[in-house]
Each structure stands twice: as C-alpha cells, then as structure tokens.
Scaffold this active site. Structure first.
Site, mmCIF file in Angstrom:
data_model
loop_
_atom_site.group_PDB
_atom_site.id
_atom_site.type_symbol
_atom_site.label_atom_id
_atom_site.label_comp_id
_atom_site.label_asym_id
_atom_site.label_seq_id
_atom_site.Cartn_x
_atom_site.Cartn_y
_atom_site.Cartn_z
ATOM 1 N N HIS A 37 -6.637 -1.208 5.361
ATOM 2 C CA HIS A 37 -6.689 -2.090 6.532
ATOM 3 C C HIS A 37 -8.091 -2.189 7.132
ATOM 4 C CE1 HIS A 37 -2.430 -1.923 6.240
ATOM 5 N NE2 HIS A 37 -2.299 -0.730 6.786
ATOM 6 N N LYS A 80 -2.346 -11.298 10.205
ATOM 7 C CA LYS A 80 -2.292 -11.408 11.670
ATOM 8 C C LYS A 80 -3.065 -12.640 12.127
ATOM 9 C CE LYS A 80 -1.226 -6.717 12.803
ATOM 10 N NZ LYS A 80 -0.002 -6.866 13.584
ATOM 11 N N LYS A 114 0.849 -1.185 0.000
ATOM 12 C CA LYS A 114 0.000 0.000 0.000
ATOM 13 C C LYS A 114 0.891 1.244 0.000
ATOM 14 C CE LYS A 114 -0.360 1.632 4.612
ATOM 15 N NZ LYS A 114 -1.044 2.006 5.788
ATOM 16 N N HIS A 167 -0.887 -6.273 5.492
ATOM 17 C CA HIS A 167 -0.338 -7.154 6.531
ATOM 18 C C HIS A 167 -1.337 -7.416 7.653
ATOM 19 C CE1 HIS A 167 0.739 -3.230 8.218
ATOM 20 N NE2 HIS A 167 0.736 -3.827 9.385
ATOM 21 N N LYS A 211 -3.756 9.235 14.745
ATOM 22 C CA LYS A 211 -2.398 9.354 15.283
ATOM 23 C C LYS A 211 -2.456 10.146 16.576
ATOM 24 C CE LYS A 211 0.264 9.059 11.046
ATOM 25 N NZ LYS A 211 0.909 7.790 11.439
ATOM 26 N N ASP A 226 -4.853 6.369 4.267
ATOM 27 C CA ASP A 226 -3.749 5.585 4.807
ATOM 28 C C ASP A 226 -4.232 4.361 5.579
ATOM 29 O OD1 ASP A 226 -0.927 5.223 5.292
ATOM 30 O OD2 ASP A 226 -1.313 5.782 7.374
HETATM 31 P P1 NAP Z 1 11.809 3.800 2.276
HETATM 32 O O1 NAP Z 1 12.420 3.548 3.611
HETATM 33 O O2 NAP Z 1 11.763 5.202 1.756
HETATM 34 O O3 NAP Z 1 12.604 2.900 1.223
HETATM 35 C C1 NAP Z 1 12.516 3.081 -0.147
HETATM 36 C C2 NAP Z 1 13.480 2.120 -0.815
HETATM 37 O O4 NAP Z 1 13.401 2.306 -2.230
HETATM 38 C C3 NAP Z 1 14.923 2.323 -0.436
HETATM 39 O O5 NAP Z 1 15.539 1.066 -0.313
HETATM 40 C C4 NAP Z 1 15.510 3.057 -1.628
HETATM 41 O O6 NAP Z 1 16.875 2.789 -1.698
HETATM 42 C C5 NAP Z 1 14.723 2.414 -2.752
HETATM 43 N N1 NAP Z 1 14.680 3.231 -3.967
HETATM 44 C C6 NAP Z 1 14.223 4.500 -4.082
HETATM 45 N N2 NAP Z 1 14.333 4.904 -5.362
HETATM 46 C C7 NAP Z 1 14.850 3.875 -6.052
HETATM 47 C C8 NAP Z 1 15.207 3.689 -7.407
HETATM 48 N N3 NAP Z 1 15.036 4.650 -8.316
HETATM 49 N N4 NAP Z 1 15.695 2.497 -7.784
HETATM 50 C C9 NAP Z 1 15.880 1.503 -6.875
HETATM 51 N N5 NAP Z 1 15.562 1.619 -5.579
HETATM 52 C C10 NAP Z 1 15.056 2.791 -5.176
HETATM 53 O O7 NAP Z 1 10.344 3.245 2.169
HETATM 54 P P2 NAP Z 1 9.645 2.129 3.098
HETATM 55 O O8 NAP Z 1 9.136 2.768 4.334
HETATM 56 O O9 NAP Z 1 10.537 0.954 3.222
HETATM 57 O O10 NAP Z 1 8.350 1.762 2.234
HETATM 58 C C11 NAP Z 1 8.401 0.984 1.059
HETATM 59 C C12 NAP Z 1 6.983 0.782 0.538
HETATM 60 O O11 NAP Z 1 6.225 0.088 1.495
HETATM 61 C C13 NAP Z 1 6.213 2.065 0.263
HETATM 62 O O12 NAP Z 1 5.319 1.836 -0.800
HETATM 63 C C14 NAP Z 1 5.419 2.276 1.554
HETATM 64 O O13 NAP Z 1 4.264 3.041 1.334
HETATM 65 C C15 NAP Z 1 5.091 0.838 1.877
HETATM 66 N N6 NAP Z 1 4.831 0.626 3.310
HETATM 67 C C16 NAP Z 1 5.828 0.815 4.224
HETATM 68 C C17 NAP Z 1 5.569 0.557 5.563
HETATM 69 C C18 NAP Z 1 6.633 0.700 6.610
HETATM 70 O O14 NAP Z 1 6.387 0.295 7.748
HETATM 71 N N7 NAP Z 1 7.775 1.262 6.297
HETATM 72 C C19 NAP Z 1 4.300 0.115 5.970
HETATM 73 C C20 NAP Z 1 3.317 -0.073 5.004
HETATM 74 C C21 NAP Z 1 3.597 0.173 3.672
HETATM 75 P P3 NAP Z 1 17.953 3.778 -2.373
HETATM 76 O O15 NAP Z 1 17.607 5.171 -1.952
HETATM 77 O O16 NAP Z 1 19.233 3.265 -1.861
HETATM 78 O O17 NAP Z 1 17.822 3.557 -3.835
#
Ligand code: NAP
Length: 486
Positions: A236, A178, A144, A174, A335, A231
């Site tokens: 969810h 659960k 998402k 996710h 939040k 969000d």
């Molecule tokens: P994040 O911490 O910002 O990570 C983004 C990742 O994408 C990094 O590894 C970044 O690495 C890579 N990236 C960015 N641009 C890129 C490119 N052009 N080519 C290749 N790799 C690239 O994001 P996140 O929190 O892990 O979230 C990832 C996804 O999951 C999103 O869609 C978010 O909405 C979803 N999500 C996250 C969570 C959570 O708990 N974090 C929960 C629910 C959903 P580099 O900058 O090194 O390239």
C-alpha cells in the site's frame, strides 16, 4: 453508470472475512446501481457450507450488516445471482464437475478471485489451467500478500504466469481504488497549477501515514510472520508513494501508468545494513489504551513474549532522480496508534522572502493533504488575510477540494470500482508483476538489515504515535509529523 455484459465471478474463499465484509457488499452495491446484469453469476467456493441456500443466508446477513438500508427486494434479486460450490481447492476431487458447472454459462468474462490464504494461489492457478478455465476471457485476481520476500513473490508470479497471461492477472491493492488516490491523478494531471511545482524546487518533503487503532485481531499467525513492513509498506505505502512521485504517463493506459510507477520503485535509494539504523525505526506495541479502552501489549495478544515482529515502522525514503533529489518521503504505519487515519501530506517549501511585518503572524508553507480514511478528503492549506479591520494579519485556511458532499455523491468503496475494473479488463489500478517484484527488491535489504541487527523493535505504549525514535527520525531533519494525525 455503464452496465457490463453478463459475467461470472468465482470467489475462492467465498465464505471468508474479505468476501463477506468487502467483496459481496461491493458487488451488491454495483448491482443496486444497475451495473451488474441479472444473467451474471457470483459463485462462492469454499469447503464449509453444504448448500447454496445456507450460503445465501450468510451472504444476506453480511450484506445487511455492511450496507445500511439495503432495499429488501433488491437484496433478494441479487441473491438470485449468488451460487455456492463446495470444493477443497487443494484436492483434485470435484474439480472436473466444478469446471463443467462453471462452463455452462458459455463464452463470457469469467473472473476468479483468489480470496484465500496465499498458500493456495499456486495450486488453484495450476488447477484452473489443468481444467481449462484459463481461456482468453478468464481473469484472475490475487490479494496481498504476494509473497513474503522477492523469491517467494517471484515463485507465485511464475505459477500464476504459467496459467494466465499478464494481461489476465489483476493484483489488487484496494488503496488504489480509493477516490482520493484517483483524485490525486486528477489534481496532478488535470490542472496546470500543480505540475510546475511538483518537484524538489518547491516541495520540501512528503509524508505518508497509515495508522490503525486495532491490534492483532484474528490475523495473529499471518501477522507475526509478516510484520508492518511486509504488511503495509511493501504494497500500500509504496504504491501511494509511486502515485505521488511518478512522472506524467502519456495516457491512463494500464502500461503507461505502470511503467511510470515502476521507474519510481527502481529509483528508490537503497536502505541496507549500512544505513538502516539511520533511516528506519521499528516498534512493537505494549499495553495502553486505544479507542478509549485499555488494551494489552503485542506479546500478550500473541501469547508469545519472544516475538521480534514489528507492529510499527517509520522510515525515510528518497527517490533518486532529478525531480525528487533531496526530498525525503517519510513513511509511517502502525497498529494501536491513537487514531485510524491514512493520509498523504505534500509539504511545499516556505516562501523565499516575507514582505509581512512580524505582527502579521507566521507565513506557513502550503500543504496538500490527501486523506484516504476514515473520511476521504483533499485539502490545500493556503495563507490568506484574516478578514476584517485591525491591520494585515495572516491566517492559514484549508481549501476543501473534496467535492463529494457538494455533489451529493456517496463515496464508493474501493472494491466496487476495482471489481468492475476487473470485469471490464481495465488493469490501470492493478499492480504489474515487475512492480511487485521491484517493491520486494527494495524491501528485502531492509528486512535483511533488521535480521542481522540484534536490536529488538522498540516498545511503544498503545495509544501513542509509536516509539520516540520515530519522532526523532523526522525532527533530526528539522521537520515534524503532520499535526492533524500526530
Ligand atoms: P479468511 O477469512 O481466513 O478466509 C479464507 C477463505 O478460504 C474461507 O472462505 C475458507 O473457507 C477458504 N478456504 C480455505 N482453505 C480452502 C480450501 N482448501 N479450499 C477452498 N477454500 C478454502 O481469509 P480473509 O481474511 O477473507 O482473506 C482472504 C485473502 O485476502 C488472504 O490472502 C488475505 O491475506 C487477503 N486480505 C484480506 C483482507 C481482509 O480484510 N480480510 C485484507 C487484505 C487482504 P472454508 O474454510 O470454508 O474452506
């Protein structure tokens, strides 16, 4: 534990927060549990590391942080499966070599987990197709948010659908992984007790709460363009509502379950400009205190005093069908609330007639509480006679139906189950395209109604349960929010 055949799991965004906090620790736990064969490959893809060795170092630390008492040798063995590929997924350069590297493992299940910003989904899927990585054993996982409205969700689904058949697309939520959510299925459809009562004749209302104590954290840019409705509610909370409200599927086959969930989404009564004011409340947090510490308000956290983004939503939904006619589903999420808790409360109706003297005390209606976090638990509140002499006094007791402790079983993280489901090709707990679009079709008119209504989100103090209008929303109907959470 049933092991799977060796597979490749490629994480685009392998250095990101989700990969480090959830995906890699979950894969490690399954490896330690004997389910991931040693010949498998886990490939992190991102731009910022220069070598696999560096990457493994970061993964090692992330797993140590996430998994208490991770066995050192098992961790080193697991790291032997971990590879890194430096690639800018938005540029053609490097893709040919990347595709050739991935193909070296021959025919096997190959999962592409898109753990990047959703802006990259379309480009990555295009290239996976262009470079021949979308064969029959390939699977793609998307996180998402899938779009910010129906039109953008459809565009993403079209692009993913141009590269992969629907049976290869795993839209992950996710919450569905659960234990408690699966326990809901077991309780409803594995017992004869609940199903005859699971309808408007016996259920007074349902509450679904997803409360967070945290504020914006690092996701400010995304969150301010999304807000709580997009969000949390669109995905969810509507998925949880579907699990409560759906008819019994003919089997646990993916499409049997998803057909029933889709019918629920399509039965939701519309909320639009005519009734949004009655059925929805939106709020935005202000300075206050959560987790025992003073915190700033949303405008200060964001550095933008004019933002109209909601950090809290409460709404009253109704499933317009025979089973649920007249039963409100109250949803609230926000939040900077006082407690981190996600739970579903199914409130049964009161008994039709009491045989007890007033001195016995009130007869409280039964309540089934399914708690998803922080600690997963299922309790059913029942009235019993208070034990001992002194006349018949009634007492409400919670019957604990979460047996993880009794069985000595650790609660697995939702991602452990879901990642292995992807490898096995089991789509039951993943959202089908039409479900995601039906959810947006219901959400879009609420967003439109809010846009045309000049009234800003109502301010609420951090550490409280949202604006007073959220309490009024349910109290107007002679009901209250569940007290354990409120
Ligand atoms: P994040 O911490 O910002 O990570 C983004 C990742 O994408 C990094 O590894 C970044 O690495 C890579 N990236 C960015 N641009 C890129 C490119 N052009 N080519 C290749 N790799 C690239 O994001 P996140 O929190 O892990 O979230 C990832 C996804 O999951 C999103 O869609 C978010 O909405 C979803 N999500 C996250 C969570 C959570 O708990 N974090 C929960 C629910 C959903 P580099 O900058 O090194 O390239």
């Amino acid at each position: 534990m049933i092991a799977v055949d060796p597979f490749d799991l490629v994480i685009f965004g392998g250095t990101g927060d989700l990969a480090m906090r959830k995906l890699l620790p979950a894969l490690f736990r399954r490896y330690a549990g004997g389910q991931v064969p040693n010949e498998s490959r886990i490939v992190g893809v991102a731009r910022s590391h220069d070598s696999a060795e560096n990457y493994r170092g970061v993964v090692r630390e992330a797993i140590k942080r996430a998994v208490a008492n991770a066995d050192a040798q098992t961790l080193e063995n697991f790291l032997g499966l971990v590879h890194y590929y430096g690639l800018d997924a938005t540029q053609d350069a490097g893709w040919r070599e990347f595709a050739d590297t991935i193909a070296t493992s021959g025919e096997r299940v190959r999962v592409f987990y898109l753990s990047t910003s959703p802006d990259l989904f379309v480009g990555i899927c295009d290239r996976l197709r262009q470079y021949g990585l979308n064969g029959k054993d390939a699977r793609v996982v998307i996180e998402k948010p899938i779009g910010h409205d129906l039109a953008s969700a459809t565009a993403i689904n079209n692009a993913v659908g141009a590269a992969f058949a629907e049976s290869q697309v795993f839209r992950i939520d996710h919450y569905l992984g659960k234990e408690t959510v699966q326990n809901l299925l077991a309780l409803r459809f594995g017992n004869v007790l609940f199903e005859p009562l699971w309808n408007a004749a016996h259920i007074d209302h349902v509450q679904i709460t997803v409360a967070e104590t945290v504020g914006l954290e690092k996701r400010a840019t995304y969150y301010d363009t999304a807000g709580a409705l997009r969000d949390m509610v669109q995905n969810h909370m509507l998925q949880l509502l579907c699990m409560v409200a759906m008819e019994a599927p003919a089997s646990l086959d993916a499409d049997a379950v998803r057909d029933e969930k889709l019918k629920v989404l399509r039965s939701l009564k519309g909320i639009d400009q005519n009734n949004a004011i009655l059925f929805t409340v939106r709020g935005q947090y202000r300075a206050g205190a959560t987790d025992g510490a003073p915190v700033r308000g949303y405008p200060e956290d964001l550095g933008k005093p004019t933002s109209q983004t909601e950090t809290f939503v409460a709404l009253k939904a109704e499933v317009g069908n025979w089973r649920w006619a007249g039963v409100p589903f109250y949803l609230r999420t926000g939040k900077r609330l006082p407690q981190r808790v996600s739970e579903i409360v199914v409130q049964f109706r009161s008994i039709p007639h009491s045989i007890f003297a007033p001195s016995a005390g009130p007869v409280m209606p039964n309540k089934l509480v399914l708690r998803l976090q922080p600690d997963e638990a299922v309790t059913l509140s029942l009235m019993i006679k208070s034990p001992g002499p002194g006349g018949l006094r009634l007492q409400e007791v919670p019957l604990d139906m979460s047996f993880a402790e009794a069985f000595g079983v650790a609660q697995p993280d939702a991602y452990e189950r879901l990642l292995l489901d992807v490898v096995r090709g089991n789509l039951t707990l993943f959202m089908r395209r039409d479900e995601v679009e039906a959810a947006w079709r219901w959400i879009d008119p609420i967003l439109a109604a809010w846009e045309t209504n000049p009234e800003a989100p109502k301010a609420y103090t951090s550490g409280t349960w949202g604006p007073s209008a959220a309490v009024a929303l349910i109290e107007r109907d002679g009901r209250t929010w569940h007290e354990d959470a409120a």
